[in-house]
Design a protein around this motif. Structure first.
Motif, PDB file in Angstrom:
ATOM      1  N   GLN A 186      -3.484   3.219  -1.373  1.00  0.00           N
ATOM      2  CA  GLN A 186      -4.192   4.407  -0.895  1.00  0.00           C
ATOM      3  C   GLN A 186      -3.299   5.638  -0.961  1.00  0.00           C
ATOM      4  OE1 GLN A 186      -5.552   3.432   2.990  1.00  0.00           O
ATOM      5  NE2 GLN A 186      -7.045   1.947   2.218  1.00  0.00           N
ATOM      6  N   ARG A 187      -2.073   5.437  -0.496  1.00  0.00           N
ATOM      7  CA  ARG A 187      -1.134   6.563  -0.533  1.00  0.00           C
ATOM      8  C   ARG A 187      -0.982   7.084  -1.953  1.00  0.00           C
ATOM      9  NH1 ARG A 187       4.493   5.052   1.341  1.00  0.00           N
ATOM     10  NH2 ARG A 187       5.052   6.836   0.081  1.00  0.00           N
TER      11      ARG A 187
ATOM     12  N   GLU B 149      -2.218  -0.196   1.635  1.00  0.00           N
ATOM     13  CA  GLU B 149      -1.828   1.105   2.170  1.00  0.00           C
ATOM     14  C   GLU B 149      -1.113   1.920   1.107  1.00  0.00           C
ATOM     15  OE1 GLU B 149      -1.108  -1.757   3.677  1.00  0.00           O
ATOM     16  OE2 GLU B 149      -2.552  -1.671   5.315  1.00  0.00           O
TER      17      GLU B 149
END
Lengths: 204, 410, 184, 340
Positions: B326-327, B323
């Motif tokens: 991705q951020r 995550e």
């Protein structure tokens, strides 16, 4: 752009809002002494007052800009006697008409407060020069002329400032001016091998 | 004026007079390549003998279009260019821009990062003042001074290099704090520097402050009246040398300058010597501020905001979770969009008030980035001061304004 | 009007060259000429910690007439380019150019309307030093490389080589100008 | 040919060559000393500890292109550096380097000429050197050069007067203008109670010595009086347009005149070849070196004067002082001779 302006964004840091420093006076336009004074004195030329991040912006009509700034400078309760900055913004992509904003950042040394005065105008409209009020506006206006093509009325010496005197490719900070200029600079080595001073000897 | 201008104003001046005037006067072109114009400033001087009767600075030999670059790159991408505007005090420029964007976004860096920002800003001020002192003294002819100043400046550059790997163009600050960790030995290095530097400064002053030649070259030269200083929008030592008390750190404090105990030195006469004294005293106050920061600073704590859309995700978690990766990817590729609005953030740069006026239209690219650089505005006082001065004074005057052409021309 | 115009290449000129080249290498006086950020690092390189100038016998001269080496340290803008060219022309042969930093090499991060994308469009460059700005150590390396080049300097070949490069530059500029039309 | 004249010629050639060699290593010495004062290393890459640096500089300057600007006054432009360069070592002709020695049965005087107006000769030749600077500045067709030449003219005229007048006290005391005579007088020993002092004129004329020192610095255009070539104001001053060996002529002339005026000062005020043990030319060299060290020290330490301050210093401060010094010396001399 004041039409869509928000007052404050999502504040991520808990506790105090760091921009709330009080350097710009009261946050409500109705309470700000400069706004009140300008609205009373120049009811026709006053457009509106906007607050964003506690920064107070007064928007006025272009013809009265110099009188309003003079009033802000000399009024004994305001005394915005220091011109921090003078610049312009090309609003081409944000609104149709008028095209430019001239932005005057004022500061009051005795009262330790800032204020921003903006005036909108179209291309070709003469903007009253601040040079008569603040000598420091001289070069700032020359720069704005150089970068935006804004004509300041009453400026003693409106010449190109940063670009060459014979620059004929327009005013680069306008939004329709491409970053690399209208004309690519001649790069002879781009397609052909670059001309270098060759050494006749190779290093061992 | 020159021959052309004399012929252009034939109203009172008779032809004979105009001819003698133009014969008596000489136009001297100083720069863009000249040892004491601090870069590529060009000054066109009209002289009668060695006395200046006209002075016209010509700028733009280093105009690189930084403001235009700001309008075409995302907020965080623009930081490296701020280094290159005023390259002798790059962290201060980072700081001004970062503070403006943080104000626009409505975020604030953690306490420890803020203290480190102050330390880096003050170190940059010291580095800049050292360059100023060295070149200013060199212009007036004190040859060794510049070497001594650059010798101590290397210590500051070592601190920068330890922290971020670059000596000059540091690019050290990020939205919301620092993304790099503070090395363990950094506080010790800063403390060592604070111990070493005051002795060295005594050395400089013993070479200059009471030197009769230095005094005769600087006393009463380039006097700026207080009213004229305000009217010309001067800031920094040029304004304070004339006795006007305006220091952005005191007047409209940013960071934690309201927690610091320091003095704003003021001059009385407004001449070159007073500005010299003001800057020398500012260096002492900077050392004091750095020491206070080191004392007050929390030794542990985050250096950057973590849960903010405006801040680059922390490096270590990017390496661990999908995550965060991705951020991080999205943040780097798309950037962030501050709310619509405009801010003007002024900080006290080593040369005066450095203002960043940033207009946002709600997209990841700033609509307008305006740099109000102190030396561009301060340089306006050169024709004022040069009127009636000698040719040798002009180099002292250019030195006393403390210009960096990258910052003047942008 | 140096000796390069008077002689053809021969055994005499080459052996004399070796002595001269040693002297040229050992006393490269550089033009005191800074453009932008790199100038500060160039000054740093001449200062006590690095002392590039005196150790290598490189005095700095303010007048281009007395300089052998021009270190183009920083961004060359379109306004500055004619001045750089003029300074180069004012220098006495033999002369060398070090292009210091990315801006002088290729324009660096300033790909804008005002900046010349590389000083080699204006003057011939001998050594390119990359970096933004290069460390003083990098400038050292560049100077040492230049010294290696100078020690192999061939007075007559150099003259022809510079002339060729200049002619090529002029020609390609004319071609490009014909293609793009006059300035707007 | 007269053997005496021949030996003079030979000695002149020796002096000239030694001066040129000294000059070259003077630049090396200056760079090394300045480096030491400025926390640096100085030249150390060319030859052992950089000892070949002056030679490399010389060869390089010799083979540089010789540029004559288009608008320059060609003839004067070519003449000016030669004028400076030729006149600088000529002044050394009257400096006594010791007593006569015997070489191959010939007696050789260790001075080129002993003329009875040697000091005046020295001043005259010294002030001729400025013609090279003025003409060079004028002929270059460059405004910086012109300013440098003008400054030099004004400066040399002012400081020549100071320099000459500062010596008058010595002439009054010694009663002679011949440098050989002045040196001979200084080799006596003064007995002041238990103290045994050399009879050097620095002891009887301290004020004149200080003024001489200042004027000598100004006379040779050295910092803090280097206004004609003030690098940070006038780029190169009078030699802005000179390149290659013409520039090196100016360079050489400056250093030679530095050495010569140091020798002259050492001769007049510090007893010349006189020393505590074994008089000889090495004492003169040591004393001249002290002067030269002072020059270099001054250059690294102090800022530069402004033009008007420089003239003010000469006419308002030094001239009255030197006149007072002459009056006092004259009174004391007359009083000592019993004429008052």
């Amino acid at each position: 752009m004041a039409e869509e302006q928000q007052t404050g964004g999502p504040a991520d840091s808990p506790g105090r809002r760091i921009w709330a420093t009080g350097h710009w006076g009261p946050t409500e336009p109705e309470e700000h002494p400069a706004v009140i004074a300008v609205r009373e004195r120049f009811p026709d030329s006053f457009v509106d007052a906007v607050n964003f991040r506690d920064e107070m912006t007064i928007r006025v009509d272009r013809p009265a800009l110099r009188e309003i700034v003079l009033f802000l400078r000399d009024e004994s309760s305001l005394r915005y006697n220091f011109l921090s900055d003078l610049t312009a913004v090309d609003m081409l992509r944000l609104r149709d008409n008028p095209r430019f904003d001239v932005v005057v950042q004022l500061y009051s040394i005795p009262r330790r407060q800032r204020l921003r005065v903006k005036a909108a105008f179209n291309d070709g409209d003469p903007v009253p020069s601040m040079t008569l009020l603040y000598e420091g506006a001289n070069w700032l206006e020359r720069e704005a002329y150089d970068m935006f093509g804004i004509v300041f009325e009453g400026h003693p010496d409106l010449r190109r400032m940063l670009l060459p005197d014979d620059w004929d490719e327009g005013h680069p900070l306008r939004k329709d001016y491409p970053l690399r200029g209208y004309r690519e600079y001649v790069q002879p080595g781009f397609e052909n091998p670059a001309p270098r001073v060759r050494s006749r000897f190779r290093r061992p | 004026m020159s021959l052309e201008i004399s012929q252009g104003t034939p109203v009172e001046i008779s032809e004979e007079r105009a001819l003698t005037d133009s014969r008596r006067q000489m136009v001297l072109n100083m720069g863009p390549q000249h040892p004491s114009t601090h870069g590529v400033l060009r000054v066109i001087l009209t002289m009668e003998g060695e006395t200046i009767v006209g002075c016209d600075p010509v700028l733009g030999y280093l105009h690189r279009g930084v403001e235009k670059l700001g309008e075409t790159h995302r907020y965080s991408q623009f930081v490296p260019w701020t280094d290159r505007t005023d390259y002798v005090a790059a962290p201060s420029n980072n700081l001004g821009y970062i503070l403006a964007v943080e104000r626009l976004c409505g975020i604030e860096a953690p306490e420890r990062a803020t203290y480190w920002r102050m330390i880096m800003g003050e170190l940059a001020r010291l580095a800049s003042h050292l360059v100023w002192l060295g070149t200013h003294a060199l212009d007036i002819g004190a040859l060794s001074m510049s070497l001594y100043c650059f010798r101590e400046r290397e210590l500051i550059l070592d601190i920068f290099e330890t922290f971020c790997g670059a000596r000059l163009t540091t690019n050290m600050m990020e939205m919301g704090g620092f993304s790099r960790p503070i090395p363990d030995n950094l506080p010790g290095m800063v403390r060592d520097f604070c111990n070493i530097f005051p002795e060295k400064q005594v050395e400089y002053e013993s070479l200059l402050s009471a030197n009769p030649i230095w005094l005769s070259r600087t006393r009463g030269v380039g006097v700026i009246e207080p009213d004229a200083a305000i009217s010309m929008s001067l800031t920094g030592a040029c304004l304070r040398g004339s006795g006007i008390n305006y220091d952005v750190r005191k007047a409209t404090p940013y960071l934690y300058y309201d927690r610091m105990d320091f003095e704003v030195p003021l001059g009385t006469r407004g001449d070159v010597y007073d500005r010299y004294l003001v800057r020398m005293e500012e260096m002492r106050q900077s050392i004091s501020i750095i020491e206070q920061c080191l004392d007050q600073m929390p030794t542990d704590g985050p250096l950057s905001l973590t849960e903010s859309p405006y801040v680059i995700p922390p490096h270590d978690s990017v390496m661990k979770t999908a995550e965060d990766m991705q951020r991080h990817f999205i943040w780097v590729i798309k950037g962030f969009s501050p709310p619509k609005g405009e801010v003007y953030q002024a900080i006290e740069h080593s040369k005066g008030e450095l203002g960043y006026y940033v207009v946002s239209d709600g997209t990841p690219i700033p609509y307008r980035v305006r740099l109000r650089t102190p030396d561009f505005v301060n340089l306006q006082s050169l024709p004022y001061m040069a009127q009636g001065a000698a040719l040798a004074d002009v180099v002292a005057l250019i030195g006393t304004i403390d210009i960096v052409l990258g910052s003047v021309d942008r | 009007m140096g000796i390069e115009d008077r002689f053809e290449k021969s055994i005499l000129t080459t052996s004399v060259d070796s002595v001269f080249n040693w002297a040229r290498r050992s006393s490269l006086w550089w033009l005191q000429f800074g453009l932008a950020c790199c100038a500060i690092e160039m000054i740093s390189a001449a200062m006590p910690r690095f002392d590039i100038s005196e150790r290598f016998g490189m005095l700095y001269r303010a007048s281009p007439r007395q300089a052998d080496l021009m270190i183009v340290s920083g961004t060359v803008t379109k306004k500055m380019a004619p001045v750089v060219r003029q300074l180069y022309d004012q220098m006495a042969e033999p002369k060398w150019v070090i292009s210091m930093g990315s801006c002088a090499n290729i324009g660096g991060p300033f790909d804008t309307y005002a900046v010349v994308q590389g000083v080699d469009q204006v003057i011939p460059v001998d050594v390119y030093v990359p970096g933004c700005p290069p460390l003083p150590e990098a400038l050292y390396y560049g100077v040492l490389e230049l010294q290696n080049k100078v020690i192999r300097y061939d007075t007559i070949a150099r003259k022809q080589s510079v002339d060729e490069a200049e002619a090529f530059r002029e020609q390609s500029r004319a071609e490009a100008q014909a293609e793009l039309g006059p300035r707007r | 040919m007269d053997a005496n004249l021949l030996s003079s010629y030979i000695f002149a050639v020796v002096v000239l060559n030694v001066l040129l060699g000294l000059m070259a290593y003077m630049t090396y010495l200056e760079r090394k000393l300045m480096a030491a004062m400025q926390d640096r290393v100085g030249p150390n890459r060319t030859g052992p500890v950089g000892l070949l640096q002056p030679i490399a500089d010389g060869i390089k300057l010799l083979v540089k292109e010789d540029i004559i600007p288009k608008h320059a006054d060609r003839r004067i432009f070519l003449l000016a550096p030669l004028l400076s360069f030729v006149l600088a070592p000529v002044a050394a002709a009257v400096i006594p380097f010791g007593d006569s020695i015997t070489v191959f049965g010939h007696e050789v005087n260790l001075y080129v000429a002993d003329i009875n107006v040697a000091a005046l000769y020295f001043l005259a030749i010294g002030s001729m050197g400025v013609y090279g600077i003025i003409l060079g500045g004028y002929a270059s067709a460059n405004r910086y050069s012109l300013l440098g030449g003008l400054r030099s003219a004004a400066q040399v005229i002012s400081y020549e007067i100071i320099l000459g007048l500062s010596l008058v006290g010595v002439f009054i005391l010694s009663g002679s203008l011949s440098l050989v005579e002045i040196v001979n007088q200084q080799s006596e020993t003064l007995h002041l109670g238990p103290l045994q002092l050399p009879n050097w004129f620095i002891l009887s004329q301290p004020l004149a010595f200080v003024i001489f020192l200042i004027a000598a610095v100004a006379e040779t255009n050295r910092a803090p009086f280097d206004l004609p070539e003030a690098e940070t104001e006038l780029i190169g001053g009078f030699h802005t347009e000179y390149s290659g060996f013409r520039f090196s002529f100016f360079f050489l002339a400056e250093y030679i005149s530095m050495i010569v005026i140091s020798l002259f000062g050492a001769t007049i005020f510090l007893g010349g070849t006189d020393g505590p043990i074994r008089d000889g030319v090495w004492w003169l060299a040591l004393k001249a070196f002290i002067f030269l060290f002072f020059y270099i020290w001054l250059r690294t330490t102090v800022p530069r004067f402004r033009y008007d301050q420089l003239m003010g210093l000469a006419w308002k401060v030094l001239l009255p002082l030197v006149l007072i010094n002459i009056l006092l010396t004259g009174f004391i001399r007359l009083w000592g001779l019993g004429m008052l």
